[in-house]
Design an enzyme around this catalytic site. Structure first.
Site, PDB file in Angstrom:
ATOM      1  N   ALA A  76      45.169  77.530  49.470  1.00  0.00           N
ATOM      2  CA  ALA A  76      46.020  78.492  50.158  1.00  0.00           C
ATOM      3  C   ALA A  76      46.388  79.701  49.309  1.00  0.00           C
ATOM      4  O   ALA A  76      46.407  80.836  49.797  1.00  0.00           O
ATOM      5  CB  ALA A  76      47.288  77.777  50.626  1.00  0.00           C
ATOM      6  N   ARG A  77      46.674  79.489  48.047  1.00  0.00           N
ATOM      7  CA  ARG A  77      47.228  80.551  47.197  1.00  0.00           C
ATOM      8  C   ARG A  77      46.186  81.561  46.734  1.00  0.00           C
ATOM      9  O   ARG A  77      46.544  82.592  46.159  1.00  0.00           O
ATOM     10  CB  ARG A  77      47.882  79.926  45.978  1.00  0.00           C
ATOM     11  N   GLU A  78      44.923  81.303  46.968  1.00  0.00           N
ATOM     12  CA  GLU A  78      43.859  82.155  46.436  1.00  0.00           C
ATOM     13  C   GLU A  78      43.604  83.308  47.397  1.00  0.00           C
ATOM     14  O   GLU A  78      42.576  83.399  48.062  1.00  0.00           O
ATOM     15  CB  GLU A  78      42.621  81.300  46.157  1.00  0.00           C
TER      16      GLU A  78
ATOM     17  N   SER B 126      39.339  81.500  43.543  1.00  0.00           N
ATOM     18  CA  SER B 126      39.772  82.373  42.453  1.00  0.00           C
ATOM     19  C   SER B 126      40.706  81.558  41.547  1.00  0.00           C
ATOM     20  O   SER B 126      41.316  80.584  41.998  1.00  0.00           O
ATOM     21  CB  SER B 126      40.507  83.600  43.006  1.00  0.00           C
TER      22      SER B 126
ATOM     23  N   TYR C 280      35.500  69.840  33.123  1.00  0.00           N
ATOM     24  CA  TYR C 280      36.194  68.766  33.822  1.00  0.00           C
ATOM     25  C   TYR C 280      35.494  68.526  35.160  1.00  0.00           C
ATOM     26  O   TYR C 280      34.939  69.440  35.770  1.00  0.00           O
ATOM     27  CB  TYR C 280      37.688  69.036  34.011  1.00  0.00           C
TER      28      TYR C 280
ATOM     29  N   GLU D 126      33.994  81.818  41.992  1.00  0.00           N
ATOM     30  CA  GLU D 126      35.343  82.118  41.501  1.00  0.00           C
ATOM     31  C   GLU D 126      35.456  83.617  41.251  1.00  0.00           C
ATOM     32  O   GLU D 126      34.792  84.166  40.375  1.00  0.00           O
ATOM     33  CB  GLU D 126      35.625  81.346  40.204  1.00  0.00           C
TER      34      GLU D 126
END
Length: 430
Positions: free
Chosen positions: A181-183, A308, A363, A385
């Site tokens: 959501a925040r991207e 992102s 990771y 990204e």
């Protein structure tokens, strides 16, 4: 009256971001694989939140809650990992960011004749109004699909763009955004692709030779919540996944796909930002992407999911770092896409890195869209990204003045990616 409105606006912003009081953010830059490995191994222990992905000799930005800051800084010192403060107080920084966005609304304008501005971040309503209007005005090539609803009842809208309404056997290109959501920088790159395929067509071969599926906001509930309540909200907003979900709602949609689900790089804790859900495809939002893959699997040759930040093009297998049988094509096409961006990129943003997701980030991530799509048989699948958050830039979103630039350069990567996918795999699908 104007003064009262200003006071109410500032008060609302302050209350909105109180949850981040005392949080800090840090630039971190590991210079070896050993340092990167040790840093990423602390993600769970210190509840670290990397908003800008870190790699060897590549700076990232990490958010740290108050209770972990002393131990985190001690760890960085012991391991001699380069670091500096990015923001002393996240709450204050988010308030500044909000004011910057509001200020730009006063001078917002339409870019290149499109109906949606690319000089500010747009609400879900603006994005949906745009794609509705595109479908209405260009019915000969555009079909609006809205057959599913999000957990909170919002329509999940995407466009199918085709010269013959998907009636032929052309290769299919799929691009989505906004599953996290925040991207906020990711949805504009997809709406801009719609603009270039429909309103401002400068590469007509892309419609002659391909069918397109463009899904600007996969997670509308979370997207709205990140605008209205919590700027760094990442997950969906479901409350039916665990007994604790009423208190800690949501699932990481990009850990919810049915491939190696919940095996690594995820959490069983519903309060975690990387909670994988109660089962694969528990979320209607990720499930809708899976259903699109099912429907068009025989023709889909390129799958891109936009994220992102980090300036990276990542490919499978992200869950264990092994290379796909298709690794050569994945890497070479990824390099071509990155080169297309780098030729247009602004000098103060880094060149794109291309590689296996786990090997670049050090990771593992299970249940991710890019791995799932490749597992199902799509030959070229990527997590892209987008750029942002370099040293010297204060905010937690890319400054709105750069949105249009990012859209332009990212579009060039879509152009190259589609053409290369057609060269390599299109003929087998015709």
């Amino acid at each position: 009256m104007k003064f009262l409105v200003l006071v109410l606006f500032v008060t609302a912003i302050h209350a909105k971001h109180e949850i981040y009081s005392g949080w800090k953010s840090f630039f971190v830059k590991p210079v070896s694989h050993d340092q990167l490995s040790k840093l990423t191994s602390k993600i769970v222990e210190f509840d670290l939140d990397f908003v800008s992905n870190v790699a060897v000799n590549r700076e990232g930005i990490v958010l740290v809650k108050p209770q972990y800051q002393v131990d985190f800084l001690k760890f960085l010192s012991e391991e001699n990992i380069s670091n500096q403060i990015h923001s002393e107080d996240l709450q204050k920084q988010f308030e500044i960011d909000d004011q910057k966005i509001e200020a730009r609304k006063l001078v917002t304008r339409s870019v290149n004749g499109g109906r949606i501005p690319y000089d500010n971040y747009q609400t879900l309503d603006v994005i949906y109004e745009y794609i509705d209007k595109i479908a209405e005005d260009y019915p000969e090539t555009v079909t609006l699909v809205s057959s599913s609803k999000s957990f909170e009842g919002r329509p999940l809208k995407y466009l199918k763009i085709s010269k013959d309404k998907f009636a032929s056997n052309k290769p299919v290109i799929f691009i989505d955004a906004g599953i996290h959501a925040r991207e906020w920088i990711s949805p504009p790159t997809v709406t801009y692709a719609i603009h270039k395929l429909v309103e401002n067509v400068t590469e007509p071969d892309l419609l002659e030779n391909f069918d397109w599926i463009l899904f600007p906001v996969v997670n509308p509930d979370g997207y709205v919540y990140s605008f209205e309540r919590e700027r760094m909200w990442r997950k969906t907003r479901s409350t039916d996944q665990n007994v604790l979900s009423q208190f800690c709602p949501g699932v990481d949609g990009n850990r919810n796909f049915n491939f190696e689900w919940n095996t690594i790089g995820t959490s069983n804790n519903p309060c975690s930002d990387i909670y994988a859900g109660s089962k694969p495809f528990s979320e209607v939002e990720s499930r809708s992407v899976g259903e699109i893959i099912d429907e068009h699997l025989d023709r889909m040759v390129l799958f891109i999911t936009m994220h992102s930040y980090g300036s990276m093009i990542l490919y499978p297998w992200g869950h264990n770092g092994t290379l796909s049988h298709n690794a050569f094509s994945l890497h070479t096409v990824g390099i071509d896409m990155a080169d297309a961006i780098n030729k247009l990129a602004l000098p103060h943003f880094p060149n794109y890195v291309v590689g296996n997701g786990m090997l670049v980030l050090n990771y593992a991530v299970a249940g991710a869209a890019e791995d799932y799509a490749h597992y199902r048989g799509i030959p070229l699948t990527y997590t892209l990204e987008l750029p942002g958050l370099r040293s010297g830039f204060a905010g937690f979103h890319l400054d709105p003045i750069y949105i249009h630039q990012v859209c332009i350069e990212t579009w060039e990567s879509f152009v190259i990616g589609a053409r290369r996918a057609g060269e390599l795999y299109g003929k087998t699908n015709l």
